[in-house]
Design an enzyme around this catalytic site. Structure first.
Site, PDB file in Angstrom:
ATOM      1  N   ASP A  55      -8.364  -7.977   5.580  1.00 53.68           N
ATOM      2  CA  ASP A  55      -9.443  -7.816   6.562  1.00 53.68           C
ATOM      3  C   ASP A  55     -10.004  -6.399   6.625  1.00 53.68           C
ATOM      4  O   ASP A  55      -9.386  -5.437   6.152  1.00 53.68           O
ATOM      5  CB  ASP A  55      -8.941  -8.183   7.956  1.00 53.68           C
ATOM      6  CG  ASP A  55      -8.054  -7.087   8.554  1.00 53.68           C
ATOM      7  OD1 ASP A  55      -7.073  -6.672   7.882  1.00 53.68           O
ATOM      8  OD2 ASP A  55      -8.350  -6.628   9.675  1.00 53.68           O
ATOM      9  N   ARG A  79     -11.327 -12.139   6.163  1.00 60.36           N
ATOM     10  CA  ARG A  79     -10.074 -12.779   5.723  1.00 60.36           C
ATOM     11  C   ARG A  79     -10.337 -14.132   5.064  1.00 60.36           C
ATOM     12  O   ARG A  79      -9.567 -14.579   4.223  1.00 60.36           O
ATOM     13  CB  ARG A  79      -9.137 -13.004   6.919  1.00 60.36           C
ATOM     14  CG  ARG A  79      -8.581 -11.746   7.557  1.00 60.36           C
ATOM     15  CD  ARG A  79      -7.457 -12.117   8.508  1.00 60.36           C
ATOM     16  NE  ARG A  79      -7.107 -11.085   9.464  1.00 60.36           N
ATOM     17  CZ  ARG A  79      -6.223 -10.108   9.247  1.00 60.36           C
ATOM     18  NH1 ARG A  79      -5.620 -10.019   8.082  1.00 60.36           N
ATOM     19  NH2 ARG A  79      -5.941  -9.235  10.195  1.00 60.36           N
ATOM     20  N   ASP A 123       0.860  -1.186   0.000  1.00 63.34           N
ATOM     21  CA  ASP A 123       0.000   0.000   0.000  1.00 63.34           C
ATOM     22  C   ASP A 123       0.903   1.245   0.000  1.00 63.34           C
ATOM     23  O   ASP A 123       1.368   1.671  -1.056  1.00 63.34           O
ATOM     24  CB  ASP A 123      -0.902  -0.110   1.243  1.00 63.34           C
ATOM     25  CG  ASP A 123      -2.023   0.896   1.273  1.00 63.34           C
ATOM     26  OD1 ASP A 123      -2.256   1.570   0.267  1.00 63.34           O
ATOM     27  OD2 ASP A 123      -2.685   1.019   2.319  1.00 63.34           O
TER      28      ASP A 123
HETATM   29  C1  PRP Z   1      -0.874  -5.007   5.555  1.00 58.83           C
HETATM   30  C2  PRP Z   1      -0.075  -5.802   4.548  1.00 58.83           C
HETATM   31  C3  PRP Z   1       1.305  -5.229   4.686  1.00 58.83           C
HETATM   32  C4  PRP Z   1       1.029  -3.788   5.022  1.00 58.83           C
HETATM   33  C5  PRP Z   1       1.129  -2.976   3.768  1.00 58.83           C
HETATM   34  O1  PRP Z   1      -0.763  -5.601   6.812  1.00 58.83           O
HETATM   35  O2  PRP Z   1      -0.082  -7.183   4.822  1.00 58.83           O
HETATM   36  O3  PRP Z   1       2.049  -5.839   5.709  1.00 58.83           O
HETATM   37  O4  PRP Z   1      -0.303  -3.710   5.537  1.00 58.83           O
HETATM   38  O5  PRP Z   1       0.844  -1.627   4.042  1.00 58.83           O
HETATM   39  P1  PRP Z   1       1.885  -0.470   3.751  1.00 58.83           P
HETATM   40  O6  PRP Z   1       2.410  -0.683   2.359  1.00 58.83           O
HETATM   41  O7  PRP Z   1       1.049   0.781   3.859  1.00 58.83           O
HETATM   42  O8  PRP Z   1       2.973  -0.512   4.774  1.00 58.83           O
HETATM   43  P2  PRP Z   1      -1.649  -5.136   8.077  1.00 58.83           P
HETATM   44  O9  PRP Z   1      -0.866  -4.140   8.879  1.00 58.83           O
HETATM   45  O10 PRP Z   1      -3.004  -4.720   7.594  1.00 58.83           O
HETATM   46  O11 PRP Z   1      -1.720  -6.469   8.951  1.00 58.83           O
HETATM   47  P3  PRP Z   1      -2.518  -7.833   8.698  1.00 58.83           P
HETATM   48  O12 PRP Z   1      -1.855  -8.522   7.532  1.00 58.83           O
HETATM   49  O13 PRP Z   1      -2.361  -8.610   9.966  1.00 58.83           O
HETATM   50  O14 PRP Z   1      -3.976  -7.486   8.417  1.00 58.83           O
END
Ligand code: PRP
Length: 185
Positions: free
Chosen positions: A164, A170, A108
């Site tokens: 999620d 999920r 992201d």
């Molecule tokens: C999501 C995804 C990455 C991160 C990407 O994890 O799995 O680790 O966000 O976002 P960024 O590019 O803005 O850093 P999340 O923190 O949602 O945790 P999860 O997988 O446990 O839902």
């Protein structure tokens, strides 16, 4: 009783498309990690990457070890591009021999992956690459280009196949766009 599928506006990446993505990326991994002396370690970033990791590790044919990490970025969803917090670290005495392949569900802002890559390189991994199911380049705050990418998606609220909203959705077998009324209420 309400089904979780009722909260999905549209399917963005179908089960069939996910299957094709997994096959394609597994083939790319096989091609790139088949060399003599490689030690491929696929690292699942909990929790969102669990389904992608599970499918991908079954589809590669080169020798592979698996591991897990849990990472979150500070200031997620805010303007801060902060740092990352590692709540489950990668502890491997053989790290210098490891060709680490980080498995992600989505890139992201890029903050998590850019920091995590540098962290694993700093720990002494022989190589560090990243495979992500989804990429949202329009949301980048820091530069990061995944080595393997399933699909570039628009900036929509995506859930399912590991992703999620408040820990729900999920378990959906596809990636869908959440109905706005679910998160606006
Ligand atoms: C999501 C995804 C990455 C991160 C990407 O994890 O799995 O680790 O966000 O976002 P960024 O590019 O803005 O850093 P999340 O923190 O949602 O945790 P999860 O997988 O446990 O839902």
């Amino acid at each position: 009783m309400k089904a979780i599928r009722d909260d999905i506006k549209e399917v963005l990446v179908s089960e069939e498309e996910i299957d094709a993505i997994v096959t394609r990326i597994a083939g790319e991994i096989d091609r790139d990690y088949s060399g003599e002396g490689r030690k491929l370690v696929m690292v699942c970033i909990l929790k969102g990457s669990l389904p992608f990791m599970g499918d991908l590790m079954k589809r590669v044919t080169v020798p592979v070890e698996i591991d897990c990490m849990k990472v979150s970025s500070y200031g997620k969803g805010t303007e801060s591009s902060g740092q990352i917090h590692i709540s489950l670290d990668l502890i491997r005495p053989d790290i210098a021999e490891c060709d680490i392949l980080i498995i992600e569900d989505i890139v992201d802002s890029g903050v998590t992956l850019s920091h995590l890559t540098k962290y694993l390189e700093f720990k002494g991994a022989r190589s560090v690459k990243c495979a992500t199911l989804l990429d949202k380049p329009s949301r980048r705050k820091v530069e990061f280009v995944p080595d393997y990418c399933g699909k570039v998606v628009p900036d929509e609220f995506v859930v399912g196949y590991g992703l999620d909203y408040n820990e729900m959705y999920r378990a959906l077998p596809y990636v869908g766009v959440l109905k706005p009324e679910v998160y606006e209420k």
